[in-house]
Design a protein around this motif. Sequence first.
Motif, PDB file in Angstrom:
ATOM      1  N   TYR A   1     -77.534  33.662   3.857  1.00 50.34           N
ATOM      2  CA  TYR A   1     -77.189  35.177   4.116  1.00 50.34           C
ATOM      3  C   TYR A   1     -76.107  34.516   3.989  1.00 50.34           C
ATOM      4  O   TYR A   1     -75.637  35.366   4.805  1.00 50.34           O
ATOM      5  CB  TYR A   1     -77.932  35.598   5.815  1.00 50.34           C
ATOM      6  N   VAL A   2     -75.291  33.854   3.423  1.00 45.70           N
ATOM      7  CA  VAL A   2     -73.838  33.165   4.006  1.00 45.70           C
ATOM      8  C   VAL A   2     -73.365  33.386   2.654  1.00 45.70           C
ATOM      9  O   VAL A   2     -73.905  32.599   1.872  1.00 45.70           O
ATOM     10  CB  VAL A   2     -73.799  32.156   5.046  1.00 45.70           C
TER      11      VAL A   2
ATOM     12  N   LEU B   1     -73.847  37.877   5.024  1.00 43.43           N
ATOM     13  CA  LEU B   1     -74.475  38.938   3.999  1.00 43.43           C
ATOM     14  C   LEU B   1     -75.088  40.207   4.831  1.00 43.43           C
ATOM     15  O   LEU B   1     -76.301  39.731   4.935  1.00 43.43           O
ATOM     16  CB  LEU B   1     -75.439  38.933   3.182  1.00 43.43           C
ATOM     17  N   GLU B   2     -74.754  40.672   5.601  1.00 39.41           N
ATOM     18  CA  GLU B   2     -74.958  41.488   6.824  1.00 39.41           C
ATOM     19  C   GLU B   2     -76.266  42.556   6.136  1.00 39.41           C
ATOM     20  O   GLU B   2     -77.219  42.683   6.658  1.00 39.41           O
ATOM     21  CB  GLU B   2     -73.849  42.244   7.477  1.00 39.41           C
TER      22      GLU B   2
ATOM     23  N   SER C   1     -83.225  41.600   6.287  1.00 39.91           N
ATOM     24  CA  SER C   1     -84.858  40.514   6.687  1.00 39.91           C
ATOM     25  C   SER C   1     -85.628  40.751   7.898  1.00 39.91           C
ATOM     26  O   SER C   1     -85.631  41.457   9.069  1.00 39.91           O
ATOM     27  CB  SER C   1     -83.647  39.211   7.412  1.00 39.91           C
ATOM     28  N   ARG C   2     -86.527  39.417   8.352  1.00 38.04           N
ATOM     29  CA  ARG C   2     -87.389  39.114   8.982  1.00 38.04           C
ATOM     30  C   ARG C   2     -86.611  38.814  10.695  1.00 38.04           C
ATOM     31  O   ARG C   2     -86.119  39.456  11.547  1.00 38.04           O
ATOM     32  CB  ARG C   2     -88.209  38.028   9.210  1.00 38.04           C
ATOM     33  N   HIS C   3     -85.437  38.753  10.353  1.00 38.07           N
ATOM     34  CA  HIS C   3     -84.342  38.673  11.543  1.00 38.07           C
ATOM     35  C   HIS C   3     -83.921  40.255  12.071  1.00 38.07           C
ATOM     36  O   HIS C   3     -83.547  39.758  13.584  1.00 38.07           O
ATOM     37  CB  HIS C   3     -82.845  37.889  10.889  1.00 38.07           C
TER      38      HIS C   3
ATOM     39  N   GLY D   1     -66.159  43.003   6.932  1.00 38.42           N
ATOM     40  CA  GLY D   1     -67.244  42.627   5.541  1.00 38.42           C
ATOM     41  C   GLY D   1     -67.072  40.902   5.911  1.00 38.42           C
ATOM     42  O   GLY D   1     -67.380  39.778   5.343  1.00 38.42           O
ATOM     43  N   GLY D   2     -68.237  40.704   7.466  1.00 35.77           N
ATOM     44  CA  GLY D   2     -69.594  39.746   7.212  1.00 35.77           C
ATOM     45  C   GLY D   2     -68.578  38.908   8.424  1.00 35.77           C
ATOM     46  O   GLY D   2     -69.428  37.713   8.616  1.00 35.77           O
ATOM     47  N   SER D   3     -67.925  38.970   8.740  1.00 37.93           N
ATOM     48  CA  SER D   3     -67.479  37.468  10.405  1.00 37.93           C
ATOM     49  C   SER D   3     -67.793  38.490  11.154  1.00 37.93           C
ATOM     50  O   SER D   3     -68.941  39.827  11.162  1.00 37.93           O
ATOM     51  CB  SER D   3     -66.301  38.616   9.872  1.00 37.93           C
TER      52      SER D   3
END
Length: 534
Positions: free
Chosen positions: A133-134, A149-150, A156-158, A335-337
């Motif tokens: 995911y990163v 990776l938003e 995801s399960r998160h 983007g993903g920060s």
Amino acid sequence: MSNDDGKLYLREDVYFEPLLNQWYAWPYLLPPVTGARHIVNTHRRIMSSFIKNAKLHVMAVAQPGMAGSEFLDCAEDRVSDIKALVERIDLEHADLVVLSDSVRELDELLRAHTSGESIEYLYERVPAPLRGYVEIFMDLEHHPSYRLLESLLYKSRHYKRSLQSVSFGLLDTVGQRPFVLSTPRLPEANNLQLKIDYNDPILDAVFRARALPLAAAEVDALFAGRETLGGVHYRDLFTAAPPAQRHVPVRDGVRLQYLGHAGFLLETADVAIIVDPVIASRGESFSDEVISFSQLPERIDYICITHNHQDHANIESLLQLRHKTSKILVPKNNGGSLTDPSLRLLLKQFGFDAIEMDDMDEVQVPGGRIVSVPFLGEHGDLNVRSKAAWFFELLGKRVFLGADSSNLDPTMYHHIADYLGEVDVMAIGMECVGAPYTWLYGALHTKLVSKKIKESRRLNGSNFEQAHKIAEIFKPSRVFLYALGMEPWYKYFMGLDYDENSAQIIETEKMLLACSDNNIPAERLYGKMTMEMA
């Protein structure tokens, strides 16, 4: 609970709160990773403190000037309920605790890589909850960092819709709503809570009934078989009486209305645009001071969001407007920060058609255009890209709404004015002494932030000199000062108390005086305002 055969409207004094694990939902609480950090490092910490010393919290919130503090605002006899919420985090959602800890572990892993050589070997050492995911990368000074990776994380399960729920209440029975960033929302005698996620069709149906009534049988069918908590019956949320005030369509020209705090509505006969809606339900004590839901257009063509703070990207209001909204324009994201989660991706989860706007992007609308304008400051010097002021040109009228923009570089505004020209209306936020940036972002840190850094880096809008310089550049015919959090009915999410000695009041007075000296009509906005621009 009568009127079984008649039509029922949602009462004007009904308020709504979207919840996540019983806490008020705001933009940084909902994305999986930032949410985990706040749940563990803010919510669990405050609730654990309350469990240990409830008396201290009760005494603290009773003191003047403690609005916006980190003391939990509920009675001592609710300790067992708060303890159950902590146990829910630790037991039912222990994976969120592990996810939060994984952010710290990843930060430590990257800090240890100081050679500047390839970081590819680090992927196999990424903590398991974040693995896949990163993306890990290096800057030009050979310092490693990462992006989330938003889009994948929302799949995801998160991302737990099971943590979402909603609460309804009646303003005239609840009194002052507790501050949202320090107090969970427990089922009470004066609320009704539903264990549903924000995409449940019941929400749009209920909110549509503010203007279009439902048959009593339709109301009953909406709530049939649903588990409800709290002491309010769902029928108590409805009334046979239609709203006392309705929307009045625009026939000619441009109408500009202030909706409270940072909200504006711009309308012509052909287009309706709302900026930063934080719409107040109409409570009896301030019924004549607000423009509420029943007075909004039947259809909103665009909602424009200036930035990702809870008083601008207000999930509470946005969900209530979803059924009548076409598109939402949001600032472009990094983007993903970790410090800058994507508004577009977040709103997409709830069915909104959200469009990202980069600096100086334009959208053509009937009779004109919308332009996203660069926004500096108010984010504690963090690399947060998701922020934009807005320029509107409608039927030849030109309006700049700057929200919390801080004029850190006047040269930028000269460049903008060279392209956009002068404006008829300029509105600028002047909350010039904001909270330390850790007030909103502290939970994301994995190392202790010094007091010196906290005090230096604040969530400041423009002071007099900065705001006045923008006015000198844009040469407005009229000036509005806003986004100050002055309205008491917003205290539950703003947490602000002002007096005549507050820096924000002093600086806005300077601005009003300077505008008067230059024969420019100026006003510090409060509650509501309507301006017809023929």
